[in-house]
Write a protein that holds these residues in place. Structure first.
Motif, PDB file in Angstrom:
ATOM      1  N   TYR A   1       6.073   3.050  -0.085  1.00 31.41           N
ATOM      2  CA  TYR A   1       5.481   1.409   0.170  1.00 31.41           C
ATOM      3  C   TYR A   1       5.402   0.652   0.984  1.00 31.41           C
TER       4      TYR A   1
ATOM      5  N   ILE B   1       0.940  -1.206  -0.327  1.00 35.47           N
ATOM      6  CA  ILE B   1       0.492  -0.071   0.129  1.00 35.47           C
ATOM      7  C   ILE B   1       0.742   1.589   0.012  1.00 35.47           C
ATOM      8  N   LYS B   2       0.606   2.060  -0.619  1.00 39.02           N
ATOM      9  CA  LYS B   2       0.655   3.400  -0.407  1.00 39.02           C
ATOM     10  C   LYS B   2       0.725   4.411   0.698  1.00 39.02           C
TER      11      LYS B   2
ATOM     12  N   GLU C   1      -3.532  -3.789   9.339  1.00 37.42           N
ATOM     13  CA  GLU C   1      -4.436  -3.309   9.154  1.00 37.42           C
ATOM     14  C   GLU C   1      -5.418  -2.080   9.751  1.00 37.42           C
TER      15      GLU C   1
END
Length: 282
Positions: free
Chosen positions: A177, A166-167, A183
Motif C-alpha cells: 500500500y 491505495i493498493k 494519481e
C-alpha cells in the motif's frame, strides 16, 4: 523514456562515528550528507523530496536546549550549498518549486522549508501529529526544531492518512500500500516506519535517468540494506520503534533484491550520492 527528470542535491552534512550507523562499523568519524531530490514533473513542475540544511539551522541551535543538537551532531554547510542557492545556479527560483514531499520532520530534512514561500508540503499525518506539539527537551529528543518550518506551514500542508492509501501494483512488492501522489503512477510514497513515526520513502518507477527509491532514514548506509546490517544498539535512543525499524530494513532489502534496476538511495549515504553524482557527470 519517461519525461520525468530527477537530480540529487547535497545540502550540508553531519558527522558521526560510523559504528552508530552500522553495528560492525568503526569508531572513525564519517560524513553523512543531507540529501534532497529535485524532480521535474512534466505537468506539476518542480518538486523536492526533503530540503536539507540551511544556515538557519545554526541560528536555531545557538540557544538552549537545541544547542545540544550541534554538540551531539556536528553539522557543516558550505557557502552556496543550500538547496535554494543550488537551484538558483540552475536557473530555478524558490517560487518555482510547487511541492515539497517530506519524508519526516528531523531537522536535516525540513531545514530548508522556510525558503519556499509558495510550495505545498506533503507529509504523513502521523509524522506531523507526533511532533507538532513538542517543545524544549521533548522536541530535541525527537530531532524536531519547529522554527525551521514556515509560520504558515500547516495551512500549506497536505497530510496523508493510512485510510487514503491505495493498493500498489504488484511490481512494488513487498510494499502493498502507498500513495500515488499525483494519481498518474509517476511518484509513489510508501511508509517506512521505525526511525520515526510516519516516515515515508519515495518510489519513482521511471525517469529519464532510471528508477529510484529514496528511502530517507530507513537506514543510513547502502551496506545496511544490502547486507541487513542494523545500526549499533545506541541508535535505539533516537529510534521511534526498533522493531518497526528492523522490519522496514528487511522490506527495503527485499525491494532492492526484487528491483535491481531501481537505485535505492538512503538520504545520508555518502558513497551512494558520490556514485550518482559521478554517473550524472558522465
Amino acid at each position: 523514456m519517461s519525461s520525468l527528470e530527477v537530480s540529487l542535491l547535497r545540502a550540508g552534512y553531519c558527522v558521526h562515528p560510523e559504528i552508530i550507523a552500522m553495528r560492525n562499523g568503526s569508531f572513525q568519524l564519517r560524513e553523512f550528507p543531507a540529501m534532497a531530490a529535485l524532480i521535474k514533473h512534466p505537468e506539476k513542475g518542480y518538486i523536492l523530496f526533503d530540503s536539507g540544511y540551511t544556515r538557519r539551522f545554526f541560528t536555531e541551535t545557538a540557544r538552549w536546549p537545541f544547542s545540544l543538537y550541534g554538540h551531539i551532531t556536528p553539522v557543516y554547510l558550505k557557502k552556496g550549498e543550500s538547496i535554494t542557492e543550488q537551484l538558483h545556479l540552475q536557473g530555478i527560483e524558490a517560487n518555482q518549486v510547487r511541492y515539497i514531499l517530506l519524508s519526516h520532520f528531523h531537522a536535516d530534512h525540513i531545514g530548508g522549508c522556510r525558503d519556499f514561500h509558495s510550495a505545498t508540503f506533503v507529509a504523513h499525518q502521523e509524522a506531523f501529529a507526533t511532533v507538532k506539539s513538542l517543545t524544549g527537551m521533548r522536541a530535541l529528543r525527537a530531532g524536531f526544531i519547529k522554527a525551521l518550518l514556515p509560520e504558515d506551514f500547516e495551512s500549506r500542508l497536505v497530510t496523508l492518512k493510512d485510510s487514503q492509501a491505495i493498493k500498489l501494483p504488484e511490481l512494488h512488492r513487498p510494499f502493498e500500500y502507498g500513495f500515488d501522489v499525483f494519481e498518474d503512477k509517476t511518484l509513489f510514497l510508501v511508509k517506512l516506519p521505525g526511525h520515526t513515526t510516519g516516515q515515508m520513502g519515495l518510489i519513482i518507477p521511471e525517469s529519464s535517468t532510471g528508477g529510484y527509491f529514496f528511502i530517507a532514514d530507513a537506514c543510513w548506509q547502502k551496506a545496511s540494506f544490502r547486507k541487513l546490517i542494523p545500526p549499533h544498539w545506541l541508535a535505539r535512543f533516537i529510534t521511534a520503534d526498533w522493531k518497526e525499524y528492523l522490519q522496514t530494513l528487511h522490506r527495503v532489502h527485499e525491494y532492492a533484491g526484487n528491483h535491481p534496476h531501481i537505485a535505492v538511495v538512503p538520504s545520508h549515504c555518502k558513497e551512494t550520492l558520490e556514485d550518482m553524482f559521478n554517473a550524472a557527470r558522465g
